[in-house]
Write a protein that holds these residues in place. Sequence first.
Motif, short mmCIF file in Angstrom:
data_model
loop_
_atom_site.label_atom_id
_atom_site.label_comp_id
_atom_site.label_asym_id
_atom_site.label_seq_id
_atom_site.Cartn_x
_atom_site.Cartn_y
_atom_site.Cartn_z
N ILE A 231 0.16 12.55 -0.22
CA ILE A 231 -1.10 13.29 -0.15
C ILE A 231 -1.97 12.86 -1.32
O ILE A 231 -1.48 12.55 -2.40
N ALA A 232 -3.27 12.83 -1.09
CA ALA A 232 -4.20 12.38 -2.12
C ALA A 232 -4.30 13.40 -3.25
O ALA A 232 -4.00 14.58 -3.07
N PHE A 233 -4.73 12.94 -4.41
CA PHE A 233 -4.83 13.81 -5.58
C PHE A 233 -6.17 14.53 -5.70
O PHE A 233 -6.27 15.56 -6.37
N SER A 234 -7.22 14.00 -5.07
CA SER A 234 -8.54 14.60 -5.26
C SER A 234 -9.29 14.84 -3.96
O SER A 234 -10.44 15.28 -3.98
N THR A 235 -8.66 14.54 -2.82
CA THR A 235 -9.28 14.80 -1.51
C THR A 235 -8.20 15.30 -0.56
O THR A 235 -7.00 15.15 -0.81
N PHE A 236 -8.64 15.89 0.56
CA PHE A 236 -7.70 16.35 1.57
C PHE A 236 -7.40 15.19 2.53
O PHE A 236 -7.82 15.20 3.69
N VAL B 134 -4.39 11.82 3.51
CA VAL B 134 -3.11 11.15 3.31
C VAL B 134 -3.43 9.69 3.00
O VAL B 134 -4.22 9.05 3.72
N VAL B 135 -2.85 9.16 1.92
CA VAL B 135 -3.19 7.81 1.46
C VAL B 135 -1.90 7.03 1.18
O VAL B 135 -0.81 7.61 1.12
N GLU B 136 -2.05 5.75 0.98
CA GLU B 136 -0.88 4.93 0.65
C GLU B 136 -0.34 5.28 -0.73
O GLU B 136 -1.10 5.43 -1.70
N ASN B 137 0.97 5.40 -0.82
CA ASN B 137 1.65 5.56 -2.10
C ASN B 137 2.04 4.16 -2.56
O ASN B 137 3.10 3.63 -2.19
N LYS B 138 1.20 3.54 -3.35
CA LYS B 138 1.42 2.14 -3.70
C LYS B 138 2.65 1.93 -4.57
O LYS B 138 3.28 0.87 -4.50
N VAL B 139 3.01 2.93 -5.35
CA VAL B 139 4.22 2.81 -6.18
C VAL B 139 5.47 2.84 -5.30
O VAL B 139 6.35 1.98 -5.41
N ALA B 140 5.54 3.81 -4.37
CA ALA B 140 6.69 3.94 -3.51
C ALA B 140 6.78 2.83 -2.46
O ALA B 140 7.84 2.58 -1.90
N SER B 141 5.66 2.15 -2.22
CA SER B 141 5.65 1.07 -1.23
C SER B 141 6.28 -0.21 -1.77
O SER B 141 6.56 -1.13 -1.01
N VAL B 142 6.47 -0.27 -3.08
CA VAL B 142 7.08 -1.45 -3.71
C VAL B 142 8.59 -1.25 -3.76
O VAL B 142 9.08 -0.28 -4.32
N VAL B 143 9.32 -2.15 -3.13
CA VAL B 143 10.77 -2.08 -3.12
C VAL B 143 11.30 -3.01 -4.18
O VAL B 143 11.02 -4.22 -4.17
N PRO B 144 12.06 -2.51 -5.17
CA PRO B 144 12.57 -3.39 -6.22
C PRO B 144 13.56 -4.43 -5.66
O PRO B 144 14.26 -4.15 -4.67
#
Length: 221
Positions: free
Chosen positions: A201-206, A208-218
């Motif tokens: 969920i977005a931090f400043s709007t209502f 749903v957005v990409e979670n760029k940190v969680a989308s990166v697989v180590p």
Amino acid sequence: MRVYYLTGSQFALSNLALRRLKISRFADLNDPFELLAVDMKDKEHRKAFRATKEELNQSKGVICLSRNWSNPLLWGHYAEKHTGMALGFEVDPKHLAKVIYSKTPLKIPIDKKTNRPVLSEKLTNQLLRTKFHDWKYEDEMRVFVELDHETNESGLYFYDFSADFQLREVILGPRCELPIASIRAVVASYKPEVSVVKSRIAFSTFRVVENKVASVVPPEA
């Protein structure tokens, strides 16, 4: 044109593995006004309109898609309270029909001799696409499918992925617990390559957005 199909994780996994979507029947959709978005104040005509709905329900199916995946209502209503996925397809625009959102029902003429609705091709097209205005948040596009009753599986009908209906994205919902790496493994053989990302969920709007940190697989150790 890019459009999105939101569903629960279990169904999404089946869709990805079998490379197909279930075709919805109008009678099973969550809007009771499907194919009945008409002025039915004359009770003599209600039976005729309901019979027309049943005829169309028997011959046609529909795949309901959205032009975006950012609206949290879509995730709440269609993706098991944000635990599911959005499948993004590139679809030839000739196969897509834009839903008409209306504040008033359609007025369809009745043949006085037969007491049946007079449905021209234009009116049938409108009837198939008209929904009440408050459904507008769905930003819906539809693919209509002529049902092949010879190919149903236990009463269910399916629509195969193809060059004209091509999977290009998978978005895991904010509450989806499936590992992103496992979903990437499921679609690894798709050509062209399918993008798989995690959302939040977005931090400043209502939204749903990409979670760029969680989308990166180590990388594996």
